[in-house]
Design an enzyme around this catalytic site. Structure first.
Site, PDB file in Angstrom:
ATOM      1  N   GLY A   1      -3.425  -6.811   5.881  1.00  0.00           N
ATOM      2  CA  GLY A   1      -4.519  -6.052   6.483  1.00  0.00           C
ATOM      3  C   GLY A   1      -5.265  -6.806   7.562  1.00  0.00           C
TER       4      GLY A   1
ATOM      5  N   GLY B   1      -9.148  -4.386   2.945  1.00  0.00           N
ATOM      6  CA  GLY B   1      -7.974  -4.418   3.823  1.00  0.00           C
ATOM      7  C   GLY B   1      -8.027  -3.348   4.892  1.00  0.00           C
ATOM      8  N   ASP B   2      -6.887  -3.090   5.503  1.00  0.00           N
ATOM      9  CA  ASP B   2      -6.800  -2.073   6.560  1.00  0.00           C
ATOM     10  C   ASP B   2      -6.725  -0.654   5.999  1.00  0.00           C
ATOM     11  OD1 ASP B   2      -4.191  -3.098   5.595  1.00  0.00           O
ATOM     12  OD2 ASP B   2      -3.474  -1.335   6.678  1.00  0.00           O
TER      13      ASP B   2
ATOM     14  N   THR C   1       1.367  -0.607   6.124  1.00  0.00           N
ATOM     15  CA  THR C   1       1.274  -1.489   4.957  1.00  0.00           C
ATOM     16  C   THR C   1       1.569  -2.897   5.452  1.00  0.00           C
ATOM     17  OG1 THR C   1       2.130  -1.976   2.747  1.00  0.00           O
ATOM     18  CG2 THR C   1       3.696  -1.050   4.307  1.00  0.00           C
ATOM     19  N   GLY C   2       1.017  -3.877   4.752  1.00  0.00           N
ATOM     20  CA  GLY C   2       1.227  -5.265   5.170  1.00  0.00           C
ATOM     21  C   GLY C   2      -0.086  -6.014   5.183  1.00  0.00           C
TER      22      GLY C   2
ATOM     23  N   ARG D   1     -13.318  -8.349  -0.581  1.00  0.00           N
ATOM     24  CA  ARG D   1     -12.390  -8.297   0.570  1.00  0.00           C
ATOM     25  C   ARG D   1     -11.850  -6.869   0.716  1.00  0.00           C
ATOM     26  NH1 ARG D   1      -6.862  -6.619   1.437  1.00  0.00           N
ATOM     27  NH2 ARG D   1      -6.069  -7.758   3.214  1.00  0.00           N
TER      28      ARG D   1
ATOM     29  N   THR E   1       0.853  -1.190   0.000  1.00  0.00           N
ATOM     30  CA  THR E   1       0.000   0.000   0.000  1.00  0.00           C
ATOM     31  C   THR E   1       0.878   1.226   0.000  1.00  0.00           C
ATOM     32  OG1 THR E   1      -1.664  -1.141   1.286  1.00  0.00           O
ATOM     33  CG2 THR E   1      -1.709   1.264   1.385  1.00  0.00           C
TER      34      THR E   1
HETATM   35  N1  ASP Z   1      -2.512  -3.500   3.760  1.00  0.00           N
HETATM   36  C1  ASP Z   1      -2.929  -3.912   2.441  1.00  0.00           C
HETATM   37  C2  ASP Z   1      -4.142  -4.790   2.563  1.00  0.00           C
HETATM   38  O1  ASP Z   1      -4.185  -5.664   3.398  1.00  0.00           O
HETATM   39  C3  ASP Z   1      -1.881  -4.596   1.661  1.00  0.00           C
HETATM   40  C4  ASP Z   1      -0.466  -4.093   1.814  1.00  0.00           C
HETATM   41  O2  ASP Z   1      -0.244  -2.988   2.263  1.00  0.00           O
HETATM   42  O3  ASP Z   1       0.473  -4.828   1.516  1.00  0.00           O
HETATM   43  O4  ASP Z   1      -5.032  -4.641   1.779  1.00  0.00           O
END
Ligand code: ASP
Length: 314
Positions: free
Chosen positions: A204, A180-181, A201-202, A178, A150
């Site tokens: 979610g 995410g965060d 980021t990561g 779906r 993200t």
């Molecule tokens: N946080 C994002 C999600 O889960 C994905 C990401 O940032 O890698 O949608």
């Protein structure tokens, strides 16, 4: 003082443009919107905007959010399709008193009604990657979700205002619908101009369990520096999550306080970009240490070159 911090190498060009404008006195919300739009418009970035990787059905569904640190106003879109710049729709929504978080069709309708650019967001490149992954997953039972990042930014302008924005195509091969965060306040982002802001980021699904962006801002309110707040929130939560579930997804958080000081913590190797009144736009790589600290290093020219190749070839 002014400053801006952003997730991933892909933010470098956007941060460079935004930093020049912040120096000239532009409002932080406009700087962040512009910087994120540049990333959304670049088809080379496979996890944000145009060129973002699709869901399992081959549809690009995007999440984005914007928060104003002066007013706490928030606008979010989730699972939005065919809209060129989700960040701009989110920013517009932040001005609404009601209905400021819209999903799917409703979000798209709002974008159409308000004159935002509509376009097919699936590039040929993203489509062929989806076709390839679909076959691989059917054949080898791979984890389908690799390939997501993200763009999140936190900024401070010369008048002392702060803002944050996020934009993401979420997990590659996610289920339709779906979310995410990234569009969720407290998880993907949070900012208060009197304190500071944070963004994530990561994975979610795990970030939501810890409300880590809010937690970092709360710790800064209690007097923690951005770096200490990131270390405390991220490593403590990663530990607790692992204890309870035997696993924790990858996640990385960045923060900036109202003085333009910044911090980062992550449970994987993670690149991010910073520019402030005191430092020109710089790409760093952060890695976690065994004793719950974060190692932060400027990237080398070779690293940048490799990334450039990776983005164009992959
Ligand atoms: N946080 C994002 C999600 O889960 C994905 C990401 O940032 O890698 O949608």
């Amino acid at each position: 003082m002014w400053g801006i911090i952003a997730t991933w190498r892909m933010a470098f060009d956007g941060v460079t443009v935004a930093s020049q404008l912040l120096k000239e006195g532009i409002a932080v919300g406009d700087a962040i919107e512009l910087a994120i739009r540049l990333i959304e418009d670049n088809p080379l970035y496979k996890s944000v905007g145009y060129g973002g990787l699709p869901n399992i059905q081959g549809t690009v569904q995007l999440d984005a959010a914007y928060m104003d640190g002066d007013t706490y106003q928030i606008g979010s879109v989730a699972g939005i399709s065919d809209v060129k710049n989700p960040i701009s729709v989110a920013k517009q929504l932040s001005k609404e008193r009601f209905n400021s978080f819209l999903v799917g069709e409703g979000a798209r309708d709002y974008a159409v009604l308000h004159g935002f650019d509509i376009q097919n967001m699936l590039t040929d490149r993203a489509k062929s990657e989806w076709e390839k992954r679909l076959k691989e997953v059917q054949k080898n039972k791979l984890n389908p979700y690799d390939g997501h990042d993200t763009v999140g930014m936190v900024g401070l302008d010369v008048s002392g205002s702060m803002a944050t924005g996020t934009s993401s195509s979420g997990l590659f091969m996610k289920q339709a619908g779906r979310i995410g965060d990234s569009p969720l306040s407290g998880s993907g982002f949070y900012v208060d101009s009197d304190i500071g802001g944070a963004t994530a980021t990561g994975l979610g699904e795990d970030l939501m369990k810890g409300c880590l962006s809010y937690e970092i801002v709360r710790l800064m309110k209690d007097g923690y520096s951005p770096q200490a707040a990131c270390n405390q929130a991220v490593y403590d939560f990663a530990d607790r999550l692992t204890k309870r579930n035997e696993t924790a997804g990858a996640f990385s958080l960045i923060a900036m306080n109202r003085h333009g000081e910044w911090g980062v913590a992550t449970n994987v190797e993670f690149a991010f970009v910073v520019a402030t009144e005191k430092q020109k736009p710089t790409v760093y790589v952060a890695t976690p240490t065994k004793d719950k600290q974060t190692t932060i290093e400027k990237v080398t020219e070779e690293w940048l070159e490799q990334q450039r190749k990776h983005a164009t070839i992959d």
